[in-house]
Design a protein around this motif. Structure first.
Motif, mmCIF file in Angstrom:
data_model
loop_
_atom_site.group_PDB
_atom_site.id
_atom_site.type_symbol
_atom_site.label_atom_id
_atom_site.label_comp_id
_atom_site.label_asym_id
_atom_site.label_seq_id
_atom_site.Cartn_x
_atom_site.Cartn_y
_atom_site.Cartn_z
ATOM 1 N N LEU A 1 -11.259 0.365 -4.236
ATOM 2 C CA LEU A 1 -11.895 1.375 -3.361
ATOM 3 C C LEU A 1 -10.559 2.206 -3.091
ATOM 4 N N THR A 2 -9.527 1.637 -2.381
ATOM 5 C CA THR A 2 -8.663 2.447 -1.798
ATOM 6 C C THR A 2 -7.852 3.146 -2.840
ATOM 7 N N VAL A 3 -7.526 2.882 -4.065
ATOM 8 C CA VAL A 3 -7.305 3.502 -5.075
ATOM 9 C C VAL A 3 -7.911 4.776 -5.521
ATOM 10 N N THR A 4 -9.095 4.592 -5.609
ATOM 11 C CA THR A 4 -10.139 5.852 -5.808
ATOM 12 C C THR A 4 -9.972 6.597 -4.548
ATOM 13 N N ALA A 5 -9.911 6.186 -3.451
ATOM 14 C CA ALA A 5 -9.853 7.179 -2.195
ATOM 15 C C ALA A 5 -8.508 7.913 -2.011
ATOM 16 N N THR A 6 -7.398 7.260 -2.602
ATOM 17 C CA THR A 6 -6.050 7.923 -2.513
ATOM 18 C C THR A 6 -6.044 9.042 -3.492
ATOM 19 N N TRP A 7 -6.893 9.001 -4.632
ATOM 20 C CA TRP A 7 -7.141 10.127 -5.352
ATOM 21 C C TRP A 7 -7.636 11.604 -4.810
ATOM 22 N N SER A 8 -8.422 11.200 -3.728
ATOM 23 C CA SER A 8 -9.163 12.304 -3.021
ATOM 24 C C SER A 8 -8.328 12.747 -1.754
ATOM 25 N N LEU A 9 -7.158 12.249 -1.460
ATOM 26 C CA LEU A 9 -6.589 12.605 -0.006
ATOM 27 C C LEU A 9 -6.312 14.089 0.021
ATOM 28 N N SER A 10 -6.095 14.876 -1.053
ATOM 29 C CA SER A 10 -5.845 16.330 -0.865
ATOM 30 C C SER A 10 -7.031 16.840 -0.929
ATOM 31 N N GLN B 1 -12.880 15.745 1.775
ATOM 32 C CA GLN B 1 -14.431 15.756 1.948
ATOM 33 C C GLN B 1 -15.025 14.761 0.557
ATOM 34 N N GLU B 2 -14.147 14.614 -0.537
ATOM 35 C CA GLU B 2 -14.556 14.019 -1.563
ATOM 36 C C GLU B 2 -14.433 12.372 -1.220
ATOM 37 N N LEU B 3 -13.944 12.064 -0.095
ATOM 38 C CA LEU B 3 -13.815 10.503 0.172
ATOM 39 C C LEU B 3 -15.064 9.668 0.267
ATOM 40 N N GLY B 4 -16.073 10.595 0.551
ATOM 41 C CA GLY B 4 -17.585 9.839 0.530
ATOM 42 C C GLY B 4 -17.967 8.813 1.430
ATOM 43 N N TYR C 1 -16.552 5.911 1.188
ATOM 44 C CA TYR C 1 -15.187 4.781 1.404
ATOM 45 C C TYR C 1 -15.056 4.084 2.579
ATOM 46 N N TYR C 2 -15.007 4.469 3.755
ATOM 47 C CA TYR C 2 -15.060 3.657 4.858
ATOM 48 C C TYR C 2 -16.227 2.936 5.143
ATOM 49 N N THR C 3 -17.413 3.438 4.835
ATOM 50 C CA THR C 3 -18.598 2.672 4.874
ATOM 51 C C THR C 3 -18.342 1.204 4.100
ATOM 52 N N GLN C 4 -18.024 1.298 2.964
ATOM 53 C CA GLN C 4 -17.885 0.491 1.756
ATOM 54 C C GLN C 4 -16.811 -0.614 2.328
ATOM 55 N N ILE C 5 -15.582 -0.133 2.735
ATOM 56 C CA ILE C 5 -14.629 -0.947 3.330
ATOM 57 C C ILE C 5 -15.141 -1.662 4.720
ATOM 58 N N ALA D 1 -8.043 7.277 6.816
ATOM 59 C CA ALA D 1 -8.637 8.072 5.859
ATOM 60 C C ALA D 1 -9.867 8.986 6.246
ATOM 61 N N ASP D 2 -10.780 8.274 6.887
ATOM 62 C CA ASP D 2 -12.004 8.869 7.435
ATOM 63 C C ASP D 2 -11.777 9.820 8.282
ATOM 64 N N LEU D 3 -10.737 9.718 9.361
ATOM 65 C CA LEU D 3 -10.015 10.525 10.585
ATOM 66 C C LEU D 3 -9.854 11.736 9.707
ATOM 67 N N LEU D 4 -9.193 11.620 8.725
ATOM 68 C CA LEU D 4 -8.578 12.943 8.042
ATOM 69 C C LEU D 4 -9.937 13.684 7.548
ATOM 70 N N ARG D 5 -10.794 13.255 7.018
ATOM 71 C CA ARG D 5 -12.073 13.671 6.427
ATOM 72 C C ARG D 5 -12.923 14.149 7.662
ATOM 73 N N VAL D 6 -12.957 13.606 8.697
ATOM 74 C CA VAL D 6 -13.709 14.205 10.013
ATOM 75 C C VAL D 6 -12.928 15.344 10.347
ATOM 76 N N LYS D 7 -11.618 15.303 10.648
ATOM 77 C CA LYS D 7 -11.017 16.575 11.119
ATOM 78 C C LYS D 7 -10.924 17.855 10.174
ATOM 79 N N ASP D 8 -11.134 17.338 8.670
ATOM 80 C CA ASP D 8 -11.266 18.537 7.819
ATOM 81 C C ASP D 8 -12.693 19.202 7.795
ATOM 82 N N ALA D 9 -13.659 18.218 8.312
ATOM 83 C CA ALA D 9 -14.967 18.984 8.303
ATOM 84 C C ALA D 9 -15.492 20.231 9.203
#
Length: 195
Positions: free
Chosen positions: A114-123, A126-129, A131-135, A187-195
């Protein structure tokens, strides 16, 4: 820079696979596999340094740079935690491990994927979906398996020279699980900050 994160996460998946093999085998096989995990840990540390150098030259905000740096360090620490487990297994000559711990190792593999898939979305965070919930779900399951492993060891009993090394190995696996959850939280903090 994001390619380096992908490389680091791929290394995490490889390390999780090596870690599962270690947990599932006996002493002789563990001594053969452990150097591979040590090498993966060294390579993860090096990738973390390369990411830090790229971040120092990037044009992103200091907040984003700090979170990305923490993500890379935490992934490298996760690989190192698996290496720590391997060293404990070999140095203490621990025998068969409780079955729930083998299941926990499988959960570590899944979280790594799951982390590999998430790293593809770091740029594009908002596409992290979810990820945090599953982890988090995997962490709760992993924590339960760690507790079951400890209970099994204590129920089995035996000399302290047998129980303590097993306890240390189980705690080390628990630390790996906690670090994976920490990576997802960052990673989720990055998503929240970007929202």
């Amino acid at each position: 820079m994001y390619d380096l994160f992908g490389d680091l996460a791929e290394l995490l998946v490889q390390a999780a696979d090596t870690h599962s093999k270690l947990v599932g085998h006996g002493y002789r096989e563990r001594t053969r596999i452990t150097p591979k995990l040590h090498d993966q840990s060294t390579r993860a540390e090096e990738l973390g340094r390369r990411i830090a150098q790229r971040l120092a030259r990037s044009l992103i905000t200091p907040y984003e740079a700090e979170l990305l740096y923490d993500i890379s360090l935490t992934i490298a620490d996760t690989v190192d935690a698996m290496n720590h487990t391997a060293e404990l297994l070999v140095l203490s000559r621990v025998g068969a491990l409780p079955t729930p711990l083998l299941e926990a190792a499988t959960g570590i593999e899944r979280a790594s994927e799951l982390t590999v898939t998430a790293t593809w979305s770091l740029s594009r965070v908002q596409e992290l979906g979810d990820y945090y919930t599953q982890i988090r779900k995997l962490k709760r399951q992993g924590d339960r398996l760690v507790r079951q492993s400890l209970a099994e060891v204590y129920k089995r009993g035996g000399a302290m020279t047998e129980v303590l090394p097993l306890h240390d190995v189980i705690e080390s696996v628990g630390r790996t699980i906690a670090l994976q959850e920490h990576t997802a939280r960052l990673a989720d903090l990055l998503r929240v900050k970007d929202a």
